[in-house]
Design a protein around this motif. Structure first.
Motif, PDB file in Angstrom:
ATOM      1  N   THR A  76       1.733 -12.578  11.613  1.00 14.03           N
ATOM      2  CA  THR A  76       1.348 -11.649  10.544  1.00 14.03           C
ATOM      3  C   THR A  76       0.654 -10.416  11.111  1.00 14.03           C
ATOM      4  N   CYS A  77      -0.204 -10.606  12.109  1.00 18.20           N
ATOM      5  CA  CYS A  77      -0.900  -9.473  12.713  1.00 18.20           C
ATOM      6  C   CYS A  77       0.098  -8.531  13.393  1.00 18.20           C
ATOM      7  N   GLY A  78       1.018  -9.087  14.177  1.00 18.15           N
ATOM      8  CA  GLY A  78       1.988  -8.257  14.873  1.00 18.15           C
ATOM      9  C   GLY A  78       2.866  -7.460  13.924  1.00 18.15           C
ATOM     10  N   LEU A  79       3.361  -8.107  12.871  1.00 19.72           N
ATOM     11  CA  LEU A  79       4.231  -7.408  11.917  1.00 19.72           C
ATOM     12  C   LEU A  79       3.465  -6.330  11.151  1.00 19.72           C
ATOM     13  N   LYS A  80       2.231  -6.632  10.752  1.00 19.03           N
ATOM     14  CA  LYS A  80       1.444  -5.625  10.025  1.00 19.03           C
ATOM     15  C   LYS A  80       1.163  -4.413  10.903  1.00 19.03           C
ATOM     16  N   VAL A  81       0.833  -4.638  12.164  1.00 17.06           N
ATOM     17  CA  VAL A  81       0.527  -3.534  13.072  1.00 17.06           C
ATOM     18  C   VAL A  81       1.739  -2.625  13.242  1.00 17.06           C
ATOM     19  N   ILE A  82       2.903  -3.216  13.441  1.00 17.78           N
ATOM     20  CA  ILE A  82       4.106  -2.418  13.696  1.00 17.78           C
ATOM     21  C   ILE A  82       4.619  -1.753  12.416  1.00 17.78           C
ATOM     22  N   LEU A  83       4.781  -2.537  11.348  1.00 21.78           N
ATOM     23  CA  LEU A  83       5.322  -1.982  10.106  1.00 21.78           C
ATOM     24  C   LEU A  83       4.390  -0.923   9.512  1.00 21.78           C
ATOM     25  N   ALA A  84       3.092  -1.200   9.529  1.00 20.25           N
ATOM     26  CA  ALA A  84       2.145  -0.241   8.958  1.00 20.25           C
ATOM     27  C   ALA A  84       2.138   1.067   9.738  1.00 20.25           C
ATOM     28  N   THR A 109      -1.167  -4.892  -2.589  1.00 18.05           N
ATOM     29  CA  THR A 109      -2.552  -5.216  -2.260  1.00 18.05           C
ATOM     30  C   THR A 109      -3.379  -5.461  -3.521  1.00 18.05           C
ATOM     31  N   LEU A 110      -3.009  -4.851  -4.623  1.00 16.90           N
ATOM     32  CA  LEU A 110      -3.767  -4.970  -5.866  1.00 16.90           C
ATOM     33  C   LEU A 110      -3.490  -6.276  -6.596  1.00 16.90           C
ATOM     34  N   LEU A 111      -2.444  -6.975  -6.218  1.00 18.81           N
ATOM     35  CA  LEU A 111      -2.048  -8.183  -6.924  1.00 18.81           C
ATOM     36  C   LEU A 111      -2.861  -9.386  -6.467  1.00 18.81           C
ATOM     37  N   SER A 112      -3.026 -10.343  -7.353  1.00 16.23           N
ATOM     38  CA  SER A 112      -3.700 -11.598  -7.015  1.00 16.23           C
ATOM     39  C   SER A 112      -2.869 -12.378  -5.998  1.00 16.23           C
ATOM     40  N   GLY A 164      -0.114  -7.614   2.524  1.00 17.63           N
ATOM     41  CA  GLY A 164      -1.214  -7.021   3.271  1.00 17.63           C
ATOM     42  C   GLY A 164      -0.897  -5.754   4.036  1.00 17.63           C
ATOM     43  N   VAL A 165       0.376  -5.373   4.117  1.00 16.49           N
ATOM     44  CA  VAL A 165       0.720  -4.205   4.926  1.00 16.49           C
ATOM     45  C   VAL A 165       0.182  -2.917   4.304  1.00 16.49           C
ATOM     46  N   GLY A 166      -0.090  -2.915   2.999  1.00 18.31           N
ATOM     47  CA  GLY A 166      -0.584  -1.714   2.338  1.00 18.31           C
ATOM     48  C   GLY A 166      -1.939  -1.266   2.869  1.00 18.31           C
ATOM     49  N   ILE A 167      -2.870  -2.215   3.018  1.00 17.02           N
ATOM     50  CA  ILE A 167      -4.196  -1.884   3.552  1.00 17.02           C
ATOM     51  C   ILE A 167      -4.082  -1.339   4.971  1.00 17.02           C
ATOM     52  N   ALA A 168      -3.251  -1.988   5.786  1.00 16.52           N
ATOM     53  CA  ALA A 168      -3.068  -1.533   7.165  1.00 16.52           C
ATOM     54  C   ALA A 168      -2.475  -0.126   7.194  1.00 16.52           C
ATOM     55  N   THR A 169      -1.564   0.166   6.278  1.00  8.32           N
ATOM     56  CA  THR A 169      -0.949   1.490   6.215  1.00  8.32           C
ATOM     57  C   THR A 169      -1.976   2.553   5.861  1.00  8.32           C
ATOM     58  N   VAL A 170      -2.852   2.246   4.915  1.00  8.74           N
ATOM     59  CA  VAL A 170      -3.907   3.201   4.521  1.00  8.74           C
ATOM     60  C   VAL A 170      -4.821   3.507   5.707  1.00  8.74           C
ATOM     61  N   SER A 212      -8.562  -1.303  14.494  1.00  4.37           N
ATOM     62  CA  SER A 212      -9.093  -1.836  13.243  1.00  4.37           C
ATOM     63  C   SER A 212      -8.074  -2.722  12.546  1.00  4.37           C
ATOM     64  N   VAL A 213      -6.826  -2.282  12.521  1.00  5.79           N
ATOM     65  CA  VAL A 213      -5.770  -3.062  11.878  1.00  5.79           C
ATOM     66  C   VAL A 213      -5.571  -4.391  12.602  1.00  5.79           C
ATOM     67  N   ILE A 214      -5.550  -4.356  13.924  1.00  6.54           N
ATOM     68  CA  ILE A 214      -5.339  -5.580  14.703  1.00  6.54           C
ATOM     69  C   ILE A 214      -6.451  -6.590  14.421  1.00  6.54           C
ATOM     70  N   ILE A 215      -7.703  -6.145  14.478  1.00 10.67           N
ATOM     71  CA  ILE A 215      -8.832  -7.048  14.269  1.00 10.67           C
ATOM     72  C   ILE A 215      -8.817  -7.626  12.858  1.00 10.67           C
ATOM     73  N   LEU A 216      -8.652  -6.764  11.857  1.00 11.65           N
ATOM     74  CA  LEU A 216      -8.675  -7.227  10.469  1.00 11.65           C
ATOM     75  C   LEU A 216      -7.504  -8.167  10.177  1.00 11.65           C
ATOM     76  N   ALA A 217      -6.315  -7.815  10.659  1.00 14.51           N
ATOM     77  CA  ALA A 217      -5.135  -8.646  10.389  1.00 14.51           C
ATOM     78  C   ALA A 217      -5.212  -9.978  11.123  1.00 14.51           C
ATOM     79  N   PHE A 218      -5.726  -9.965  12.348  1.00 12.96           N
ATOM     80  CA  PHE A 218      -5.813 -11.200  13.127  1.00 12.96           C
ATOM     81  C   PHE A 218      -6.826 -12.164  12.517  1.00 12.96           C
TER      82      PHE A 218
END
Length: 288
Positions: A76-84, A109-112, A164-170, A212-218
């Motif tokens: 999940t961390c790797g995909l979020k870092v690259i896609l974001a 990100t806004l969804l439950s 979760g990719v939305g937060i990383a993108t922001v 920041s994205v790596i730490i938060l996602a990991f």
């Protein structure tokens, strides 16, 4: 007003925040360490030393849980870092629909998390789900996304990335927009193209945002529970059991002290993995 009075005045302003921090963070933390060495219920407790920790490490599913937790966090961390990063690069360019696309990317990100898990569980149903129905319409026999022990963990990881990719993108967008534009202007004067701008300017100078994205996602991947529980409850078998879901099952069974010890172990495991990663990433930052 004397210097001592000024210091006292400052401390009085800090006191309310300090009380809140102590009551809602420090006190529960110390209580967790204490109750992890007890056999307790809501009305009584008995001190048993480190027996809970020994019992926790003797759990038959613990080895699988540790492996699944690490795999889930890395994927999940790797995909979020690259896609974001790719999305943020696109959404800071001059495309005309970037404002609308930004809202689309951030919307999950806004969804439950529970609602997302239930929705995707339905969509991934092997015979009635919309995903396999759509694949069948083009002649592809879709797999059992959540029932196959080899696919289930990665299926949940895909949903976690989607949400979760939305937060990383922001975070990336903020980092990219902080890069001075004269770097790109100088590159254009030298005949550089968009790819060189990304490779030699955007990528190295967005390092603080990437860290920041790596730490938060990991860390988020290591402590994930709600999405796993909503979609698979750790099944089939133990194939999607993470450390957090194992701890929750112990709470369900009434082993509160054992589960508390598991939380303490998870806390130290995350610290031992995340802190060295944080130190390593900080040494590689490029100053703007």
């Amino acid at each position: 007003m004397t210097l001592a009075q000024k210091k006292m005045y400052t401390y009085l302003f800090l006191l309310p925040a300090g009380i809140i921090y102590f009551v809602f963070y420090l006190l529960p933390t110390f209580m967790s360490f204490f109750f992890s060495m007890t056999r307790w219920t809501l009305t009584k407790w008995q001190y048993i030393g480190f027996d809970n920790y020994i019992m926790f490490f003797e759990e038959s599913s613990l080895q699988i849980g540790f492996k699944n937790t690490l795999i889930f966090a890395v994927v999940t961390c790797g995909l979020k870092v690259i896609l974001a990063l790719l999305l943020a690069t696109l959404l800071t360019s001059q495309i005309w629909f970037k404002d609308y696309f930004r809202s689309m990317v951030f919307f999950p990100t806004l969804l439950s998390t529970i609602a997302v898990g239930i929705a995707f569980s339905t969509m991934m149903h092997p015979t009635q789900g919309v995903i396999n129905t759509g694949l069948a319409a083009i002649g592809i026999n879709g797999p059992d996304w959540l029932g196959n022990i080899k696919l289930a963990l990665f299926s949940v990881a895909f949903v976690d990335v989607w949400k979760g990719v939305g937060i990383a993108t922001v975070i990336y967008i903020a980092g990219i927009m902080a890069i001075p534009q004269h770097y790109y202007e100088a590159l254009k004067i030298d005949g550089g193209n968009a790819f060189k701008g990304f490779w030699y300017i955007t990528l190295p100078l967005s390092r603080p945002a990437m860290n920041s994205v790596i730490i938060l996602a990991f860390i988020g991947g290591l402590r994930t529970f709600d999405l796993i529980w909503a979609m698979t409850r750790g099944g089939p078998g133990f194939s999607t059991d993470l450390i957090a879901s194992i701890i929750y099952k112990q709470y369900q069974a009434g082993f509160y002290g054992l589960a508390t010890a598991g939380n303490v172990i998870l806390f130290f495991a995350i610290s031992l993995l995340a802190f060295p990663l944080y130190m390593f990433l900080n040494r590689r930052e490029v100053d703007l």
